[in-house]
Scaffold this motif. Sequence first.
Motif, mmCIF file in Angstrom:
data_model
loop_
_atom_site.group_PDB
_atom_site.id
_atom_site.type_symbol
_atom_site.label_atom_id
_atom_site.label_comp_id
_atom_site.label_asym_id
_atom_site.label_seq_id
_atom_site.Cartn_x
_atom_site.Cartn_y
_atom_site.Cartn_z
ATOM 1 N N LEU A 331 0.846 -1.199 0.000
ATOM 2 C CA LEU A 331 0.000 0.000 0.000
ATOM 3 C C LEU A 331 0.882 1.250 0.000
ATOM 4 O O LEU A 331 1.816 1.366 0.793
ATOM 5 N N VAL A 332 0.579 2.172 -0.897
ATOM 6 C CA VAL A 332 1.368 3.399 -1.034
ATOM 7 C C VAL A 332 0.423 4.593 -0.997
ATOM 8 O O VAL A 332 -0.665 4.559 -1.589
ATOM 9 N N GLY A 355 -2.604 0.681 -4.726
ATOM 10 C CA GLY A 355 -2.315 -0.708 -4.395
ATOM 11 C C GLY A 355 -3.210 -1.288 -3.335
ATOM 12 O O GLY A 355 -2.821 -2.252 -2.647
ATOM 13 N N ILE A 356 -4.426 -0.754 -3.175
ATOM 14 C CA ILE A 356 -5.334 -1.221 -2.125
ATOM 15 C C ILE A 356 -5.834 -2.635 -2.439
ATOM 16 O O ILE A 356 -6.256 -2.927 -3.562
ATOM 17 N N THR A 357 -5.767 -3.498 -1.429
ATOM 18 C CA THR A 357 -6.324 -4.846 -1.537
ATOM 19 C C THR A 357 -7.171 -5.135 -0.296
ATOM 20 O O THR A 357 -7.169 -4.358 0.671
ATOM 21 N N ALA A 358 -7.839 -6.277 -0.318
ATOM 22 C CA ALA A 358 -8.723 -6.633 0.788
ATOM 23 C C ALA A 358 -7.961 -6.893 2.083
ATOM 24 O O ALA A 358 -8.542 -6.818 3.173
ATOM 25 N N THR A 361 -5.732 -3.076 6.250
ATOM 26 C CA THR A 361 -6.539 -2.600 7.369
ATOM 27 C C THR A 361 -6.267 -1.115 7.604
ATOM 28 O O THR A 361 -5.414 -0.510 6.956
ATOM 29 N N ARG A 362 -6.968 -0.538 8.555
ATOM 30 C CA ARG A 362 -6.716 0.870 8.836
ATOM 31 C C ARG A 362 -5.294 1.095 9.330
ATOM 32 O O ARG A 362 -4.713 2.149 9.110
ATOM 33 N N ALA A 363 -4.711 0.074 9.978
ATOM 34 C CA ALA A 363 -3.321 0.200 10.408
ATOM 35 C C ALA A 363 -2.393 0.359 9.208
ATOM 36 O O ALA A 363 -1.418 1.117 9.261
ATOM 37 N N HIS A 364 -2.694 -0.339 8.107
ATOM 38 C CA HIS A 364 -1.896 -0.200 6.885
ATOM 39 C C HIS A 364 -1.997 1.221 6.333
ATOM 40 O O HIS A 364 -0.990 1.811 5.906
ATOM 41 N N PHE A 365 -3.196 1.765 6.330
ATOM 42 C CA PHE A 365 -3.387 3.104 5.781
ATOM 43 C C PHE A 365 -2.635 4.148 6.613
ATOM 44 O O PHE A 365 -2.055 5.095 6.058
ATOM 45 N N VAL A 366 -2.637 3.978 7.930
ATOM 46 C CA VAL A 366 -1.928 4.923 8.793
ATOM 47 C C VAL A 366 -0.427 4.846 8.553
ATOM 48 O O VAL A 366 0.246 5.862 8.364
ATOM 49 N N ARG A 367 0.119 3.630 8.521
ATOM 50 C CA ARG A 367 1.559 3.505 8.296
ATOM 51 C C ARG A 367 1.935 4.007 6.902
ATOM 52 O O ARG A 367 2.996 4.626 6.732
ATOM 53 N N ALA A 368 1.101 3.770 5.919
ATOM 54 C CA ALA A 368 1.397 4.268 4.572
ATOM 55 C C ALA A 368 1.496 5.785 4.548
ATOM 56 O O ALA A 368 2.318 6.358 3.818
#
Length: 458
Positions: A331-332, A355-358, A361-368
């Motif tokens: 995720l970028v 690069g969003i996939t199923a 999670t919201r944790a991925h979006f925050v770190r990105a």
Amino acid sequence: MSGVVIGLDVGTTSVKAVAFAVGSTWRYPAARDCPPGPAQDTELLRTAVLGALAECAAACAGREVLAVSVSTAMHGLLALDSGRLPLTPLLTWADGRAAAQAQRLLESGEAEAVRRVSGAPMHPMTPLAKLLWFRENEPGLWARARWWAGLKELVLLHLTGTLATELSSASGTGLLDVNRRDWNPAALRLAGVRSEQLPAVLPTTATLQLSADAARATGLPQGTPVVAGAADGPLGNLGTSATAPGVASLSLGTSGAVRLLRPGPFADPEGRLFSYALTDAAWVVGGALSNGGGLARWAGEVFAADRAPDPRREADLLELAARVPPGCDGLVMLPYLLPERAPLWRPDLTGAFLGITARHTRAHFVRAALEAAATRLAEIVTDLDRVHPVQTVLLTGGAFRSPLWQEVVTTAIDRPAVLASATDGTALGAAALALHALGLAPDLAAAPTAFPPDAFTL
């Protein structure tokens, strides 16, 4: 040498007055919040400045206050009438109303001509572009405006009764001729203002005196020396002792910036870096992000909307994001939520996640979001290598209270890093500049050593 110097740091979200005892670890910080936003109420700013100074002065009872030294955020603009009363709010760097004017100057080539003389890249935040917006959109106000000023001028006016700016703040306006150290006649003609409508440009070491009104409001003695000071970015370098060749200062708060000290101004041939003064002889080169640590606050509002705002919400979300592996499983984020500054100077860019996939999670979006800001900061560090190879980076700012922010930024810049544990680097820089201005620290780079350092290596 003994006594106390008060470093007054006036930013876009808070006012902080910090008393530093010379040769001692004693210090006292007093802070007042300012409502953040693209336009700030000048009366609220005045109240915050005087209130923070009053609290700080009370804590200094029994100690001699040698001076108050002023640091302010850059790129603000407001109109004053003939009585020097505000006609407008203070438009901060976050105000983007002059986007069309800035773009027109870029397309015509006039922005590049101005940048070569001023060292300030064109952007909607640039006071030159804001002046054009007022001239074209507020003709009545334009006719009533006797003076055009910024945040530094407003603070000095409240403290000393003198309407003046200094070289550092002036160097961020797009209106300065850095070689003459005075307003650029060509830029003034472009903006449509006369030199008499702008304050005098003083050296950053110029010393004024606290007025009777300010003395009554703060409890400080009338006539206390008030050092004009510099802008917050250059003073951050001084306060963190990022003054040696190859040592860059990286600050991360709501926005973010990387700066390197050099002798004299610098006009980046690629147009990616700014050049702002600290003193007549010492300048910083670097770049600033509009989208820095504020991305974490935005992520909390968007991805933790199920939780009521509280002091722990952002910290808890960052702890959750720390469990996501570097790279965020593909995720970028393109982090352009506010009109972006360095290194691209493209206020028209908008943000996106790619690069969003199923599995995200919201944790991925925050770190990105954090990794996106860190990548932009790393680009600025690489750009600075063209000025002088960056060997060490000193990290400052409230964002670095988070271990995750420390991790993603140090990984992205890939240089030896030192984390300044003190949170008052800009105010400390202002205090150090005051000692230099008063002749108590002839060596500017050594001036911060009058106040014990507080740093450790990551």
